[in-house]
Design a protein around this motif. Structure first.
Motif, PDB file in Angstrom:
ATOM      1  N   ILE A   1      48.183  34.443 -59.494  1.00 38.05           N
ATOM      2  CA  ILE A   1      48.125  33.997 -58.081  1.00 38.05           C
ATOM      3  C   ILE A   1      48.157  35.211 -57.163  1.00 38.05           C
ATOM      4  CG2 ILE A   1      49.294  32.706 -56.234  1.00 38.05           C
ATOM      5  CD1 ILE A   1      50.165  30.682 -58.290  1.00 38.05           C
ATOM      6  N   GLU A   2      47.212  35.199 -56.274  1.00 40.02           N
ATOM      7  CA  GLU A   2      47.052  36.328 -55.342  1.00 40.02           C
ATOM      8  C   GLU A   2      47.581  35.909 -53.956  1.00 40.02           C
ATOM      9  OE1 GLU A   2      43.152  38.198 -53.916  1.00 40.02           O
ATOM     10  OE2 GLU A   2      43.031  38.184 -56.127  1.00 40.02           O
TER      11      GLU A   2
ATOM     12  N   GLY B   1      44.290  31.138 -56.441  1.00 40.29           N
ATOM     13  CA  GLY B   1      44.308  31.153 -57.907  1.00 40.29           C
ATOM     14  C   GLY B   1      43.555  29.952 -58.439  1.00 40.29           C
ATOM     15  N   SER B   2      43.765  29.672 -59.730  1.00 40.71           N
ATOM     16  CA  SER B   2      43.077  28.506 -60.296  1.00 40.71           C
ATOM     17  C   SER B   2      43.693  27.236 -59.710  1.00 40.71           C
ATOM     18  CB  SER B   2      43.221  28.497 -61.820  1.00 40.71           C
ATOM     19  OG  SER B   2      44.570  28.281 -62.148  1.00 40.71           O
ATOM     20  N   ILE B   3      42.915  26.184 -59.716  1.00 41.90           N
ATOM     21  CA  ILE B   3      43.380  24.941 -59.088  1.00 41.90           C
ATOM     22  C   ILE B   3      44.713  24.478 -59.687  1.00 41.90           C
ATOM     23  CG2 ILE B   3      42.832  22.480 -58.760  1.00 41.90           C
ATOM     24  CD1 ILE B   3      39.908  23.299 -58.432  1.00 41.90           C
ATOM     25  N   SER B   4      44.828  24.521 -61.002  1.00 39.51           N
ATOM     26  CA  SER B   4      46.062  24.029 -61.640  1.00 39.51           C
ATOM     27  C   SER B   4      47.260  24.908 -61.263  1.00 39.51           C
ATOM     28  CB  SER B   4      45.889  23.958 -63.165  1.00 39.51           C
ATOM     29  OG  SER B   4      45.498  25.238 -63.650  1.00 39.51           O
TER      30      SER B   4
ATOM     31  N   GLU C   1      42.183  24.677 -49.936  1.00 38.17           N
ATOM     32  CA  GLU C   1      40.718  24.705 -49.978  1.00 38.17           C
ATOM     33  C   GLU C   1      40.304  24.937 -51.422  1.00 38.17           C
ATOM     34  OE1 GLU C   1      39.307  27.811 -47.412  1.00 38.17           O
ATOM     35  OE2 GLU C   1      39.861  26.695 -45.596  1.00 38.17           O
ATOM     36  N   LYS C   2      39.390  24.112 -51.917  1.00 34.53           N
ATOM     37  CA  LYS C   2      38.968  24.260 -53.313  1.00 34.53           C
ATOM     38  C   LYS C   2      37.510  24.646 -53.363  1.00 34.53           C
ATOM     39  CE  LYS C   2      42.325  20.926 -55.011  1.00 34.53           C
ATOM     40  NZ  LYS C   2      42.561  19.547 -55.395  1.00 34.53           N
ATOM     41  N   ILE C   3      37.226  25.715 -54.088  1.00 40.44           N
ATOM     42  CA  ILE C   3      35.833  26.131 -54.290  1.00 40.44           C
ATOM     43  C   ILE C   3      35.662  26.427 -55.781  1.00 40.44           C
ATOM     44  CG2 ILE C   3      33.992  27.778 -53.695  1.00 40.44           C
ATOM     45  CD1 ILE C   3      35.617  28.321 -51.089  1.00 40.44           C
ATOM     46  N   GLY C   4      34.800  25.677 -56.434  1.00 39.00           N
ATOM     47  CA  GLY C   4      34.608  25.831 -57.869  1.00 39.00           C
ATOM     48  C   GLY C   4      35.913  25.510 -58.580  1.00 39.00           C
ATOM     49  N   GLY C   5      36.334  26.402 -59.479  1.00 37.93           N
ATOM     50  CA  GLY C   5      37.585  26.165 -60.196  1.00 37.93           C
ATOM     51  C   GLY C   5      38.767  26.808 -59.505  1.00 37.93           C
ATOM     52  N   PHE C   6      38.525  27.405 -58.354  1.00 35.40           N
ATOM     53  CA  PHE C   6      39.596  28.119 -57.641  1.00 35.40           C
ATOM     54  C   PHE C   6      40.081  27.361 -56.410  1.00 35.40           C
ATOM     55  CE2 PHE C   6      37.620  31.396 -60.157  1.00 35.40           C
ATOM     56  CZ  PHE C   6      38.704  32.135 -60.605  1.00 35.40           C
TER      57      PHE C   6
END
Lengths: 246, 283
Positions: free
Chosen positions: B264-265, B224-227, B242-247
């Motif tokens: 959230i998936e 899901g989104s980082i936050s 693992e963070k990629i872009g805003g996800f």
């Protein structure tokens, strides 16, 4: 159970080597025989020469002891035998030297027949001179060969256990020591230690005269010392040769 | 009846390989012993099978101290990475001698397996390829019927077909004669279906010892989104993010709870991914 298997393996494994060795000795006997028949080649009688088989057997015993360690130790470990069993199987294998001693007497006898040496009894040259019985002669030779077998085993353990640099260092130090010993002995007209000690072990006296009781005692003691050192070194050794860390 | 390891420490010089490890290998179970290179998997197996010495701690095999103990060592067979058989020995002789040392060895099975793996048993060890050496070592290990069979890198140099046959053989022989089999390997996904329990070594310690099924049930990822993810993983056993872009994707080993955030998936993660996250991530 595993001790019996380990001993069986040791005996079977060395059987081939023993076969090859005695085949080579047979060739040594056959060559002068054929040479004599074909070319009427005179060999003569060489009294000391017939003890050649004894020296060859001594070297062979050392080699068997040396080869007994690495490969066989690894094989036993792979098959779940503990170090103590591998060591005990080596002790169990020591009586093979009786066979070596008897075979050496037989080959010497055959060689004597071929070259028509002055004597044709079943004894070594020295034994003939010193009036030893056959049993005494075989007993002495067996003990001496056991020493060589144990020495080969111990050296194989040392080589595996100790880093090569220490072996080189020890060799250099011993050589220097022996040389110094030789020089100082010459000055003082004394027998150098490197000649004195082997003479004491081999003859039981420092004057190249065989003292039977001393001979037996010194050989048994030497075997015990070599085996004890082997035990201490082998029992604390990992398969990769690294020592036990406690 | 099991192998109990208590407070085991092993050092090579100043380098600590195993630090106060405590572990149990239970009877009649197939274990996967996992860990990154140089983490001490082989060292652990070598200590149990009396090949190398520990610095401290205790290894008990069915209650008996394993070090220099015939009674304990008779129950153990270690198929090691290194070859300890004489180079001049024929495969058939290896089988014969294994029977001599391990009387329970099924010689007929050994020759049958050699046929299945297309191994010529009249060949000497020195004439075998890396894969063939692995095969003969595996054949004698599995045919030995030892109560505790350790397979250290049993697929080294094997092609995909032989690897599949090896895993099949392990399962078949285990079904016929249940025993404790410990497999140490890097090919985690391949053994996931074979092993019942997983032991993971990392940083000189056992970081996980659990049943494979429970582990796979408890392991999942949340994306899901980082936050959202950062909020979600709070107070959970998060192995890594693992963070990629805003996800962001979080890998968790925990009882799965329903998210209040529909963004959230969730998805299951495999054993290999779990292992990577447990042992410090990629790289």
């Amino acid at each position: 159970m595993k001790l019996k298997s380990a001993l069986k393996y040791r005996c079977q494994k060395n059987l081939k080597l023993i076969g090859v060795f005695y085949l080579a000795l047979s060739v040594i006997i056959l060559v002068p025989f054929i040479a004599k028949k074909l070319f009427s080649y005179s060999i003569g009688t060489f009294e000391d020469g017939v003890d050649m088989f004894y020296y060859l057997t001594a070297v062979f015993s050392f080699a068997i002891g040396f080869l007994s360690f690495k490969e066989e130790q690894d094989f036993f470990v792979q098959n779940g035998a503990i170090r103590g069993q591998a060591y005990k199987s080596f002790i169990g294998y020591l009586p093979v030297t009786v066979v070596f001693a008897l075979a050496e007497r037989l080959f010497t006898f055959l060689l004597c027949k071929v070259i028509k040496a002055d004597y044709s009894h079943f004894l070594s040259t020295k034994a003939a001179i010193e009036n030893r019985t056959f049993i005494e002669d075989v007993l002495y030779e067996t003990l001496a060969l056991m020493c060589f077998l144990c020495l080969g085993y111990l050296i194989a353990i040392i080589i595996r256990r100790i880093k090569p640099i220490y072996i080189i260092l020890a060799t250099v130090l011993i050589s220097v020591g022996l040389y110094a010993d030789y020089l100082s002995s010459n000055t003082n007209r004394m027998l150098p230690i490197f000649a004195y000690v082997p003479s004491l072990i081999y003859f039981g006296s420092a004057f190249n005269e065989l003292v039977p009781l001393n001979f037996v005692v010194s050989h048994v003691l030497t075997i015990c010392i070599l085996l004890s050192l082997s035990y201490i070194l082998a029992l604390g050794m990992s398969v990769n040769g690294k020592e036990k860390q406690k | 009846m099991s192998i109990k390891i208590a407070d085991l420490t092993k050092k090579y010089g100043k380098n600590i390989v195993l630090k106060s490890i405590s572990l149990e290998f239970q009877e009649e179970t197939i274990y996967g012993l996992l860990g990154r290179n140089g983490v001490g998997k082989s060292t652990l197996l070598n200590i149990i099978s009396n090949r190398i010495f520990k610095n401290s701690g205790e290894v008990l095999v069915d209650g008996e101290n394993a070090e220099e103990n015939t009674k304990a060592q008779e129950k153990i067979f270690l198929m090691s990475e290194t070859n300890l058989y004489p180079e001049t020995m024929k495969c058939s002789e290896i089988i014969k001698w294994t029977k001599e040392f391990y009387p329970e060895t099924d010689v007929a099975l050994a020759f049958e397996l050699a046929k299945k793996f297309s191994l010529d048993t009249s060949k000497k060890i020195s004439a075998l390829s890396t894969g063939q050496r692995t095969i003969i070592k595996f054949i004698v290990a599995i045919s030995s019927n030892a109560k505790y069979t350790f397979l250290d890198e049993p697929v080294l140099g094997l092609d995909a077909n032989h690897r599949a046959l090896l895993y099949k053989t392990i399962i078949e022989e285990y079904a016929k004669n249940p025993r404790t089999i410990v497999i140490s390997t890097h090919l985690i996904e391949e053994i996931a279906t074979v092993i019942e329990k997983v032991v993971v070594l990392h940083d000189c310690k056992v970081v996980l010892a659990e049943s494979t099924e429970d582990l796979l049930n408890k392991g999942y990822s949340a994306k899901g989104s980082i936050s959202d993810i950062e909020e979600f993983v709070k107070h959970k056993n998060c192995l890594g993010i693992e963070k990629i872009g805003g996800f962001a994707t979080a890998y968790l080993l925990d009882e799965k709870t329903e998210s209040i955030n529909e963004n959230i998936e969730f998805s299951k993660i495999n054993l290999q991914k779990l292992f990577i996250e447990l042992t410090g991530g990629e790289g």
